[in-house]
Design an enzyme around this catalytic site. Structure first.
Site, short mmCIF file in Angstrom:
data_model
loop_
_atom_site.label_atom_id
_atom_site.label_comp_id
_atom_site.label_asym_id
_atom_site.label_seq_id
_atom_site.Cartn_x
_atom_site.Cartn_y
_atom_site.Cartn_z
N SER A 64 0.80 -1.23 0.00
CA SER A 64 0.00 0.00 0.00
C SER A 64 0.83 1.28 0.00
O SER A 64 0.26 2.36 -0.19
CB SER A 64 -0.92 0.02 1.22
OG SER A 64 -2.03 -0.78 0.99
N LYS A 67 0.42 3.48 -2.90
CA LYS A 67 -0.80 4.26 -3.15
C LYS A 67 -0.58 5.76 -3.24
O LYS A 67 -1.05 6.39 -4.19
CB LYS A 67 -1.86 3.93 -2.08
CG LYS A 67 -2.37 2.49 -2.16
CD LYS A 67 -3.26 2.17 -0.95
CE LYS A 67 -3.81 0.75 -1.00
NZ LYS A 67 -4.55 0.41 0.24
N TYR A 187 -3.36 -3.42 -10.33
CA TYR A 187 -3.16 -2.88 -8.99
C TYR A 187 -2.28 -3.82 -8.15
O TYR A 187 -1.40 -3.37 -7.40
CB TYR A 187 -4.54 -2.66 -8.33
CG TYR A 187 -4.48 -2.52 -6.83
CD1 TYR A 187 -4.08 -1.33 -6.24
CD2 TYR A 187 -4.81 -3.60 -6.00
CE1 TYR A 187 -3.99 -1.21 -4.86
CE2 TYR A 187 -4.74 -3.48 -4.62
CZ TYR A 187 -4.33 -2.30 -4.06
OH TYR A 187 -4.24 -2.19 -2.70
N TYR A 239 -5.28 4.69 7.72
CA TYR A 239 -6.60 4.04 7.78
C TYR A 239 -7.36 4.41 9.06
O TYR A 239 -7.47 5.58 9.40
CB TYR A 239 -6.46 2.52 7.67
CG TYR A 239 -5.65 2.03 6.50
CD1 TYR A 239 -5.88 2.51 5.21
CD2 TYR A 239 -4.65 1.07 6.66
CE1 TYR A 239 -5.14 2.04 4.13
CE2 TYR A 239 -3.92 0.60 5.58
CZ TYR A 239 -4.17 1.09 4.33
OH TYR A 239 -3.44 0.62 3.28
N VAL A 257 1.15 -3.70 4.02
CA VAL A 257 1.01 -4.97 4.74
C VAL A 257 2.27 -5.83 4.73
O VAL A 257 2.33 -6.81 5.47
CB VAL A 257 -0.15 -5.86 4.24
CG1 VAL A 257 -1.48 -5.33 4.68
CG2 VAL A 257 -0.08 -6.08 2.76
N1 GLU Z 1 -1.87 -5.44 -1.84
C1 GLU Z 1 -2.49 -5.21 -0.57
C2 GLU Z 1 -3.99 -5.32 -0.73
O1 GLU Z 1 -4.52 -4.75 -1.63
C3 GLU Z 1 -2.13 -3.88 -0.03
C4 GLU Z 1 -2.75 -3.58 1.31
C5 GLU Z 1 -1.82 -2.83 2.25
O2 GLU Z 1 -0.61 -2.84 2.06
O3 GLU Z 1 -2.34 -2.21 3.22
O4 GLU Z 1 -4.64 -6.00 0.02
#
Ligand code: GLU
Length: 424
Positions: A64, A67, A187, A239, A257
């Site tokens: 993430s 992003k 993605y 978050y 994550v």
């Molecule tokens: N590839 C992970 C997902 O989409 C990223 C989530 C994250 O890193 O918080 O679930």
């Protein structure tokens, strides 16, 4: 002499290392297999100094943390309005993988949760070369060519059931019009780009530096794009823990994550930590601890009161002007923004009746004047000149270049106070 900074970073890691709380992400099978004890920290200044501790060269997938950077690339490409039309900027207070959209518009609430990031991914370019653009863009932020961890990609693509559900929901609302599975593949590939902790610190430092990479000096995105991205990181990057993070750490941040965590403190530093065990919000346990300590020990909270504006006027004194009469010298210093310029204007206005004809603004110790402060200072020079004063700027470093006040007013510019004064 060796810099004390890496020693300090190593001390922080030693203090955080015993905490083995949390779990590695296991919903992506390849991530469940990583060594949970890995731990690294890197701090990079906006002028390119890199301080590392632990295994800062170890590779992991960005997840993430991609992003905010892809959000930046999309805004740079399409403009802010086009991106806002598809993805809002409101904190959701929800988990990263929540299936939620804004009522009515079908927009995801923000680009940091998966729904928003999946849409943002589609805004990064036309399908045919989208991924190449994402990879090139993230590589520019890192300052070196990045690649993809194909096994993490394959592992997540085979199990990303929730993200397929989110993409189908987006397709149902017409927020995306492409094949949902293909979008999730793109993605997921974005999330599987491999980085090191040092890469992440440089990516964060590029944000902290207004979009210019501290070492390659490439302007990856505009500073207005960076302001948008850092704002969204501040409110949504962590978050459902964003409020706790902002109050205790106060550094715009993003977690992933795989155990990465970055923070970008505008004008100062990019920081990255890596430790795979996660808390219930999906944030690295030891990474969060590292940031809390750094913020506290190094006073890195973005809401710490800045240098008081009154410090802008270092001192005022009177010298004999070279051509006779007195000259009042305003010796300014630091970095001048709105409040600092207002302080100067206020002093000049309050002394209007006692000011001599000759005024000298000594900028020798000023290291930056932002656009607003520049306009304010030039306007006060214009007004003073129209009222019969003569203004000289001492500006050896050209901190106020081309000082044209309009209406034909231009102050004299010299290199030192000595050039306008005669020893009394
Ligand atoms: N590839 C992970 C997902 O989409 C990223 C989530 C994250 O890193 O918080 O679930």
């Amino acid at each position: 002499m060796r810099s004390p900074i890496p020693d300090y970073l190593a001390d922080v890691m030693t203090a955080c290392a015993p905490d083995e709380g949390g779990q590695v992400a296991d919903y992506i099978p390849e991530l469940a297999a990583v060594d949970p004890d890995q731990f690294a920290l890197c701090l990079t200044t906006v002028d390119g100094a890199i301080h590392e501790a632990g295994d800062s060269g170890a590779h992991f997938t960005i997840q993430s943390i991609s992003k905010p950077f892809v959000y930046a690339l999309a805004i740079q490409e399409l403009g802010l309005d086009a991106v806002l039309a598809k993805v809002d900027v409101e904190p959701s207070g929800e988990a990263f993988n929540e299936l939620s959209l804004e009522e009515g518009s079908g927009r995801p609430l923000n680009p940091m949760i998966n729904a928003g990031a999946i849409v943002t991914h589609t805004l990064a370019g036309p399908p045919a070369d989208r991924f190449d653009r994402v990879l090139a863009g993230l590589s520019a932020f890192a300052g070196r060519p990045l690649d993809v961890d194909e096994s993490v990609y394959a592992s997540e693509a085979a199990t990303a059931f929730r993200n397929y559900a989110i993409a189908n929901m987006l397709r149902g609302h017409g927020t995306i019009t492409e094949d949902p599975a293909a979008v999730v593949h793109g993605y997921t590939r974005q999330c599987a780009i491999r980085v090191t902790t040092k890469d992440m610190a440089l990516m964060a430092a590029t944000l902290a530096n207004g979009g210019v990479h501290p070492i390659t000096e490439e302007e990856v995105v505009d500073d207005a794009v960076v302001r948008q991205v850092l704002s969204v990181m501040t409110t949504c990057g962590m978050y459902d823990a964003a409020g706790d993070w902002l109050t205790t750490v106060g550094i715009p941040a993003k977690s992933g994550v795989s155990g990465g965590l970055i923070g970008a403190l505008p004008g100062q530093v990019g920081i990255a930590a890596f430790s795979p065990r996660l808390d219930e919000h999906g944030h690295s346990v030891r990474g969060e601890d590292v940031f809390r300590r750094l913020s506290r020990d190094m006073e890195l909270h973005m809401m710490n009161a800045a240098q008081p504006a009154r410090a802008t006027i270092r001192r005022t004194h009177t010298v004999r002007h070279a051509e006779g009469g007195d000259a009042r010298v305003y010796a300014l210093h630091g970095s001048i923004q709105f409040a600092g310029a207002e302080r100067l204007l206020r002093d000049l206005v309050s002394r209007a009746d006692e000011l001599p004809t000759e005024l000298v603004f000594d900028l020798s110790d000023v290291h930056a004047i932002n656009a607003t402060a520049r306009r304010m200072i030039l306007e006060v020079i214009r007004r003073l000149t129209l009222e019969g004063h003569h203004v000289t700027l001492v500006d050896p470093g050209a901190t106020l270049p081309e000082p044209d006040s309009g209406s034909g007013v231009r102050p004299d510019v010299v290199g030192s106070v000595g050039e306008v004064s005669r020893t009394a």
